[in-house]
Design a protein around this motif. Sequence first.
Motif, PDB file in Angstrom:
ATOM      1  N   ASN A 251     -13.737   1.428  -8.761  1.00 51.33           N
ATOM      2  CA  ASN A 251     -13.204   2.333  -7.751  1.00 51.33           C
ATOM      3  C   ASN A 251     -13.720   2.025  -6.340  1.00 51.33           C
ATOM      4  O   ASN A 251     -13.389   2.749  -5.406  1.00 51.33           O
TER       5      ASN A 251
ATOM      6  N   SER B  25      -8.588   3.297   4.645  1.00 55.96           N
ATOM      7  CA  SER B  25      -8.049   4.074   5.760  1.00 55.96           C
ATOM      8  C   SER B  25      -8.453   3.388   7.050  1.00 55.96           C
ATOM      9  O   SER B  25      -9.640   3.260   7.362  1.00 55.96           O
TER      10      SER B  25
ATOM     11  N   SER C  12      -3.423   2.345   0.394  1.00 49.78           N
ATOM     12  CA  SER C  12      -3.875   3.727   0.566  1.00 49.78           C
ATOM     13  C   SER C  12      -4.249   4.403  -0.744  1.00 49.78           C
ATOM     14  O   SER C  12      -5.245   5.135  -0.798  1.00 49.78           O
ATOM     15  N   ARG C  13      -3.502   4.160  -1.820  1.00 48.70           N
ATOM     16  CA  ARG C  13      -3.744   4.863  -3.073  1.00 48.70           C
ATOM     17  C   ARG C  13      -4.689   4.107  -3.999  1.00 48.70           C
ATOM     18  O   ARG C  13      -5.645   4.673  -4.522  1.00 48.70           O
TER      19      ARG C  13
ATOM     20  N   ASN D 182      -7.705   2.873  -1.536  1.00 50.39           N
ATOM     21  CA  ASN D 182      -8.210   4.008  -0.754  1.00 50.39           C
ATOM     22  C   ASN D 182      -8.776   3.558   0.596  1.00 50.39           C
ATOM     23  O   ASN D 182      -9.821   4.019   1.046  1.00 50.39           O
TER      24      ASN D 182
ATOM     25  N   CYS E 187     -10.935  -3.625   1.726  1.00 51.03           N
ATOM     26  CA  CYS E 187     -10.604  -2.914   2.968  1.00 51.03           C
ATOM     27  C   CYS E 187     -11.131  -3.655   4.193  1.00 51.03           C
ATOM     28  O   CYS E 187     -10.467  -3.712   5.233  1.00 51.03           O
TER      29      CYS E 187
END
Length: 309
Positions: A190, A251, A245-246, A249, A196
């Motif tokens: 996770n 941002s 995004s999902r 995760n 990112c």
Amino acid sequence: APPRCRPWVLLPVLALALLGPAAAEEQPRWAPALEAAEGLAEELWGVGLPGDLPELEPECRSLLAAFAEGSAALTGCLARRARPVRLCQSCHGHYRRLLAQYGTIARAVGNSSESHNCAKSILTSDRLQIVVTLSEFFNETWEAANCANCLKNNSEGLSNSTEEFLDLFNKSLTCFEHNLQGQTVYLSPNNYTEVCKNCNETYTKLNDLYNNLQRMNRQGGESGHSAHLCIDVEDAMNITRKLWSRTFNCSGPCSDTVPVIAVSSFILFLPIVFYLSSFLHSKQKKRILILPKRIQSNASLVNIQEKYS
């Protein structure tokens, strides 16, 4: 083409049925009559019986076969490229060929003097009109997918902006995959911080290009069609945004953060400014009202002193 039914073959059977069981028992006796009936039937068939169904001319039959092969090829391409959606970039060649084949049928006329018009025979000779129905289905599917917005004006290939977008899309997926392989050993499933961080630049470029394509498309871009982007581009961007995004995760910083904070702060301070200005204004007004009273009271005091002096 299926073989024609030969009605003269049924005439001997009909004769036997009319003559009854006796004809079957005495077959040698009735053999000459049956042979005569067969000969008459062949003669009638050679002349051409009334109601004989005309077959397609060879050139019309070849046009119909070409359209059938083109329809099968386009249908197979659409089905294979349904998920993930790659209809426009993979099937535009099949669609162009099918349009050309349908146009050839619509303009074709049989060569022989007794032949029917190929367009009339193939397209409008029956109520169902299979060829017309298939052509309309493919046209509606192509228009619903907005494939014209991915292609050049002559539909010969993908537009430059579409190729640029697909190149960035592939780079983004490659970046996701590469960083996932590098961090699965050290981090929990996770935690996608490496994805990112390392893929933020590529994803931002892809997202900005998509937004620019949308703006260009509303004004009529390279393809000359102002509508939604083609389904290939939309589906690719939806997949990327869901992953970003999902799944990961991630941002990114919003470019409108500073203006939003400034406007919010201004709105929050408006009541304070209002009440402060109101308070100062009322105090100033009170001072203005009190000042004449003091002047009047002093004048009265002077008059009283003069009166009693």
